[in-house]
Write an enzyme that holds these catalytic residues in place. Structure first.
Site, short mmCIF file in Angstrom:
data_model
loop_
_atom_site.label_atom_id
_atom_site.label_comp_id
_atom_site.label_asym_id
_atom_site.label_seq_id
_atom_site.Cartn_x
_atom_site.Cartn_y
_atom_site.Cartn_z
N SER A 30 0.73 -1.37 0.04
CA SER A 30 0.07 0.14 0.15
C SER A 30 0.91 1.12 0.03
CB SER A 30 -1.02 -0.04 1.23
OG SER A 30 -1.74 -1.16 1.08
N HIS B 286 2.27 1.72 -3.64
CA HIS B 286 1.03 2.19 -4.49
C HIS B 286 0.73 3.83 -4.31
CE1 HIS B 286 0.33 -1.68 -6.23
NE2 HIS B 286 -0.31 -2.22 -5.00
N HIS C 176 2.52 1.70 8.42
CA HIS C 176 1.50 1.27 9.34
C HIS C 176 1.93 -0.33 9.82
CE1 HIS C 176 0.68 0.07 5.10
NE2 HIS C 176 0.09 -1.18 5.61
N CYS D 84 -19.00 7.47 17.08
CA CYS D 84 -19.87 7.93 15.97
C CYS D 84 -21.12 6.94 15.99
CB CYS D 84 -19.09 7.97 14.83
SG CYS D 84 -18.74 6.35 14.01
N CYS E 54 -20.11 3.40 14.66
CA CYS E 54 -19.26 2.44 15.62
C CYS E 54 -20.18 1.98 16.86
CB CYS E 54 -18.12 3.64 16.41
SG CYS E 54 -16.56 3.82 15.36
N CYS F 265 -16.52 3.84 10.28
CA CYS F 265 -16.44 5.07 11.02
C CYS F 265 -16.49 6.30 10.55
CB CYS F 265 -15.09 4.83 11.91
SG CYS F 265 -14.88 6.13 12.99
#
Length: 352
Positions: free
Chosen positions: A41, A44, A64, A97, A100, A109
């Site tokens: 990712s 990309h 990440h 929210c 969630c 979310c």
């Protein structure tokens, strides 16, 4: 305190800058990065082929897949102490929210952030990074930081099969499409269940590696008799579980031709932004069950326990093919982009 941090400013514009580390909020922890994987990712986004990385908002810090050590904690933090080994969640749901509170996936979310993809959630491609307590997880003291960086990847393969009502057991024939890091994670999960595991990939080096990480049989989807080989490998039944981990158009289309009756199809590989012609009608007559997952939900701690339970069966160290010093980030990106056969997983390392 200043630190060297990478910022993605746009396509092919990734710079290491010396900047001030932000002060901690009461619910945050400061982590000294020890290992950070370069994910497909990230590649990309770097190449401008994905809109997931939001440098259109502002420059952001990628990364990440992280393993690090807690060096400071906010005043309200109760579950971590200085010195703890940790990893972190990627898809960061707010928890409050409407979606969630409905119990929907993190991808639903309304305030979703992604570690290492947005300027409001800087990732691990830097000497330090800050994250809220609820998104960090302890890893065992006897683990390497590399293993911590692998947790996020492994969680995708693990949740891809078991999450959202999925399951697998020793009666199953599992086909893993794609022998990249996520695919091999899914293969290890499937093999641990006792299923017969078939892994397909066009890359011979990756097929060979898959035999060390869960595959009983490896196949080349470019072979003319590929479908017949799958049938033979599954004792004539066809796969009862498929994990599509490549995201390729050809693999996605092939699902509907190779799946056995009542197959549970798990879509894990990234394919957003593309429309793929498939014979969707076979879903009806084969009674296929197709599911996806955006992020993982309540899964990181389970992933850590799972990996710890199988660590003596698989040599996780062999999953990482290259260690590159963070300050040589350009070299690491070049390996990940231009040498995919030899660079299965590039992990950036950091000086103490």
């Amino acid at each position: 305190m200043k630190a060297n941090i990478a910022f993605m400013h746009g396509p092919k514009d990734l710079r290491i800058e010396n900047v001030e580390v932000p002060e901690l909020k009461p619910n945050q922890i400061l982590i000294k990065t020890k290992a950070c994987g370069i994910c497909g990712s990230d590649v990309h986004c770097y190449l401008g082929e994905s809109a997931e990385g939001r440098y259109d908002i502002a420059p952001y810090t990628p990364g990440h897949e992280v393993g690090g050590q807690v060096v400071s904690i906010g005043s309200d933090v109760t579950t971590f102490k200085v010195g703890d080994k940790v990893t972190a969640e990627c898809v960061l749901a707010c928890g409050h929210c409407a979606n969630c509170k409905e119990g929907l996936m993190p991808s639903a979310c309304l305030n979703m952030r992604e570690l290492g993809f947005r300027p409001d959630s800087p990732g691990g491609m830097g000497e330090y990074f800050v994250i809220e307590e609820e998104y960090a997880y302890k890893i065992p003291d006897d683990w390497s930081y590399d293993w911590g960086a692998w947790v996020e990847t492994f969680s995708i393969g693990y949740f891809g099969i078991w999450g959202n009502g999925g399951y697998i057991d020793a009666s199953d024939y599992a086909l893993i499409m794609g022998a990249g890091p996520v695919g091999l994670s899914a293969a290890m999960v499937a093999k641990t269940s006792g299923a017969k595991v078939v892994v397909s990939d066009v890359n011979a080096v990756r097929r060979e590696r898959a035999l060390k990480f869960g595959a009983d049989v490896v196949l080349n989807p470019l072979d003319e008799d590929y479908y017949e080989q799958i049938k033979a490998a599954t004792d004539g039944h066809g796969p009862s579980v498929i994990a599509e981990a490549s995201g390729s158009n050809a693999a996605l289309a092939a699902i509907f031709d190779v799946a056995g009756h009542s197959c549970r199809v798990n879509l894990i590989g990234h394919s957003i932004g593309r429309k793929v012609p498939v014979e969707i009608g076979k879903t009806i007559w084969s009674t296929l069950r197709i599911k996806g997952s955006g992020g993982t939900k309540n899964w990181m701690q389970r992933t850590i326990r799972f990996m710890n339970a199988i660590k003596d069966k698989y040599n996780f160290d062999e999953l990482t093919t290259h260690h590159i010093p963070f300050m040589e980030l350009d070299k690491g990106m070049d390996l990940a982009i231009n040498h995919p056969e030899e660079a299965f997983k590039v992990i950036l390392t950091f000086e103490d």
